[in-house]
Design a protein around this motif. Structure first.
Motif, PDB file in Angstrom:
ATOM      1  N   ILE A 300      18.125  -0.417   4.793  1.00  0.00           N
ATOM      2  CA  ILE A 300      18.520   0.183   6.072  1.00  0.00           C
ATOM      3  C   ILE A 300      17.600  -0.350   7.155  1.00  0.00           C
ATOM      4  CG2 ILE A 300      18.731   2.341   7.370  1.00  0.00           C
ATOM      5  CD1 ILE A 300      19.330   3.765   4.769  1.00  0.00           C
ATOM      6  N   ALA A 301      18.165  -0.690   8.299  1.00  0.00           N
ATOM      7  CA  ALA A 301      17.381  -1.226   9.412  1.00  0.00           C
ATOM      8  C   ALA A 301      17.828  -0.570  10.714  1.00  0.00           C
ATOM      9  CB  ALA A 301      17.563  -2.742   9.490  1.00  0.00           C
ATOM     10  N   ARG A 302      17.098  -0.856  11.786  1.00  0.00           N
ATOM     11  CA  ARG A 302      17.480  -0.364  13.103  1.00  0.00           C
ATOM     12  C   ARG A 302      18.917  -0.785  13.407  1.00  0.00           C
ATOM     13  NH1 ARG A 302      15.708   1.116  18.234  1.00  0.00           N
ATOM     14  NH2 ARG A 302      16.952   0.219  19.922  1.00  0.00           N
ATOM     15  N   GLY A 303      19.691   0.161  13.929  1.00  0.00           N
ATOM     16  CA  GLY A 303      21.082  -0.115  14.243  1.00  0.00           C
ATOM     17  C   GLY A 303      22.046   0.427  13.211  1.00  0.00           C
ATOM     18  N   ASP A 304      21.549   0.752  12.016  1.00  0.00           N
ATOM     19  CA  ASP A 304      22.414   1.383  11.017  1.00  0.00           C
ATOM     20  C   ASP A 304      22.639   2.841  11.391  1.00  0.00           C
ATOM     21  OD1 ASP A 304      22.435  -0.989   9.721  1.00  0.00           O
ATOM     22  OD2 ASP A 304      21.231  -0.364   8.007  1.00  0.00           O
ATOM     23  N   LEU A 305      23.653   3.438  10.804  1.00  0.00           N
ATOM     24  CA  LEU A 305      23.986   4.829  11.083  1.00  0.00           C
ATOM     25  C   LEU A 305      23.974   5.615   9.788  1.00  0.00           C
ATOM     26  CD1 LEU A 305      25.090   6.808  13.378  1.00  0.00           C
ATOM     27  CD2 LEU A 305      27.332   6.389  12.358  1.00  0.00           C
ATOM     28  N   LEU A 306      23.209   6.713   9.765  1.00  0.00           N
ATOM     29  CA  LEU A 306      23.237   7.639   8.647  1.00  0.00           C
ATOM     30  C   LEU A 306      24.219   8.749   9.003  1.00  0.00           C
ATOM     31  CD1 LEU A 306      19.438   7.887   7.744  1.00  0.00           C
ATOM     32  CD2 LEU A 306      21.231   6.635   6.535  1.00  0.00           C
ATOM     33  N   ALA A 307      25.156   9.003   8.108  1.00  0.00           N
ATOM     34  CA  ALA A 307      26.215   9.967   8.402  1.00  0.00           C
ATOM     35  C   ALA A 307      26.510  10.812   7.174  1.00  0.00           C
ATOM     36  CB  ALA A 307      27.487   9.245   8.848  1.00  0.00           C
ATOM     37  N   ALA A 308      27.088  11.989   7.420  1.00  0.00           N
ATOM     38  CA  ALA A 308      27.563  12.812   6.314  1.00  0.00           C
ATOM     39  C   ALA A 308      28.631  12.045   5.556  1.00  0.00           C
ATOM     40  CB  ALA A 308      28.105  14.131   6.844  1.00  0.00           C
TER      41      ALA A 308
END
Length: 435
Positions: A300-308
């Motif tokens: 995971i890097a900057r710009g990724d999205l963590l979502a339900a």
């Protein structure tokens, strides 16, 4: 009901926005003594007989010298019933970009029209911006009602025209109020000079109007700003393998034990820790800034999205969007831009310009280019996928910016999908451009 309301003012030039805001602050006793002294002093220096309340919002020296508002002036004030964050937007057509900025986070837009002039093109443009940005409530203040002799028929005609224009643009909640910002009629207190109007004053309406739904009630989304790792040799062996994914929660709630997905990769994991500057939490919600620890070591890097995991957005390289073009440059098909979506910035090309919003008919008409302050629909092809959602679903993950790759200047504000629900446009075959 939320006690905080975000509002923005807009209207054509010289309609009296700054005077209205000044009157609202003054009559609600939200002006400090030293601020009022400074305004009275500047008013005397200008040779004015009465205090110019517009100076309470026109804070820039250049604005005071010219007597106009050229930027978004933010003010904070409160009454016994509610707290407010107010954005006073400029009226000149060339500063429509500032109105987009001011209205982008607003729960309500207070739009002024001059009772002597009625509905103008700039009024329609501001209504279109409010519709595009999905502002939940619009209040139209028919200002300078004193200059038409407090004529109820004049007010009724303007109110009908505004309602018709708002309906064409798909705005559901629009209220009108006759006011005199200069004298204070129907601003804070109800006026006896408008007996034909039996509605609330502007402040009364602002105090009772519901705020937008809390973003904590939406699905969980966290755009990753930074991946936290120990710097140097960790003194505590427990922290040597620390990895936290830091960012501001855009919407929703996250709890230890929740299943999340990292986008655009699609890898899933479980939250095992929520860290803040003040210590660990069992749960966190928007708009808190946190660092999440996951059970699995994901790339995971900057710009990724963590979502339900449930109802997670599907990453895509193709966006159909409505944009407010904010640059002096002309936008043409084939133009290469940067798309900034949450914390992710990717290269893109404008595949096609579907059309431009006609402010007179509230319809999207075919167009081959967009110019300054045009509102139009475009198709974008991205170099890598983004986890974008429809703007009507989320004002955070459905919004983006178009940026000039050469100088970093902002070109447009974009909304994924077709926020102008009432707009209609013939289907066109998009041109093909490789990226």
């Amino acid at each position: 009901m939320s006690t905080l309301l975000r509002l923005a003012t807009a209207g054509s030039v010289d309609d009296g926005k700054s005077t209205l805001v000044g009157r609202l602050l003054y009559d609600s006793k939200s002006v400090l003594a030293d601020q009022l002294d400074a305004v009275e002093r500047v008013s005397r220096d200008r040779g004015l007989v009465a205090t110019d309340l517009a100076l309470l919002t026109d804070g820039l020296r250049a604005e005071r010298e010219q007597g106009i508002t050229i930027d978004v002036a933010y003010r904070y004030f409160a009454t016994a019933n509610r707290s407010f964050i107010l954005a006073d937007c400029p009226g000149h057509v060339q500063y429509t970009r500032n109105t987009v900025t001011g209205a982008s986070t607003a729960d309500v837009v207070v739009l002024l029209i001059d009772a002597r002039k009625g509905l103008l093109e700039q009024t329609r443009r501001h209504l279109a911006v409010a519709s595009l940005l999905r502002v939940p409530h619009v209040i139209v203040a028919v200002n300078k009602i004193d200059l038409v002799g407090f004529d109820g028929d004049v007010y009724a005609a303007h109110a009908a025209a505004v309602t018709a224009a708002a309906t064409d643009l798909g705005l559901a909640d629009v209220r009108t109020i006759p006011v005199s910002a200069l004298d204070g009629d129907n601003v804070v207190d109800r006026s006896t000079r408008t007996p034909w109007y039996d509605g609330p004053s502007l402040l009364e309406l602002l105090e009772e109007i519901p705020a937008a739904l809390d973003v904590a009630d939406e699905a969980f989304r966290l755009p990753v700003q930074l991946v936290l790792r120990p710097q140097g040799a960790a003194r505590d062996v427990r922290h040597r393998d620390y990895r936290g994914y830091a960012g501001q929660i855009a919407s929703g709630v996250v709890r230890v034990g929740d299943a999340v997905v990292a986008l655009p990769s699609g890898r899933t994991s479980t939250v095992v820790g929520i860290d803040t500057a003040d210590g660990e939490l069992a749960e966190a919600f928007a708009p808190q800034s946190v660092a999440l620890r996951l059970a699995d070591d994901l790339d995971i890097a900057r710009g990724d999205l963590l979502a339900a995991v449930v109802d997670a957005p599907v990453p895509t390289r193709d966006l159909e969007a409505t944009i407010a073009w904010l640059s002096d440059r002309v936008l043409l098909p084939g133009t290469r831009v940067l798309v900034k979506h949450t914390t992710r910035t990717v290269q893109a090309v404008v595949r096609d310009i579907v059309g431009r919003l006609d402010l007179d008919t509230a319809e999207i008409t075919p167009a081959d280019q967009l110019g300054l302050n045009d509102i139009g629909q475009v198709r974008l092809r991205l170099a890598s996928p983004v986890a974008a959602e429809e703007y009507v679903i989320s004002r955070r993950t459905g919004a983006f910016l178009l940026i000039d790759a050469h100088d970093g200047g902002t070109l447009a504000a974009g909304m994924v999908g077709e926020p102008l629900a009432e707009a209609r446009c013939p289907q066109r075959r998009p041109a093909q451009y490789a990226i």
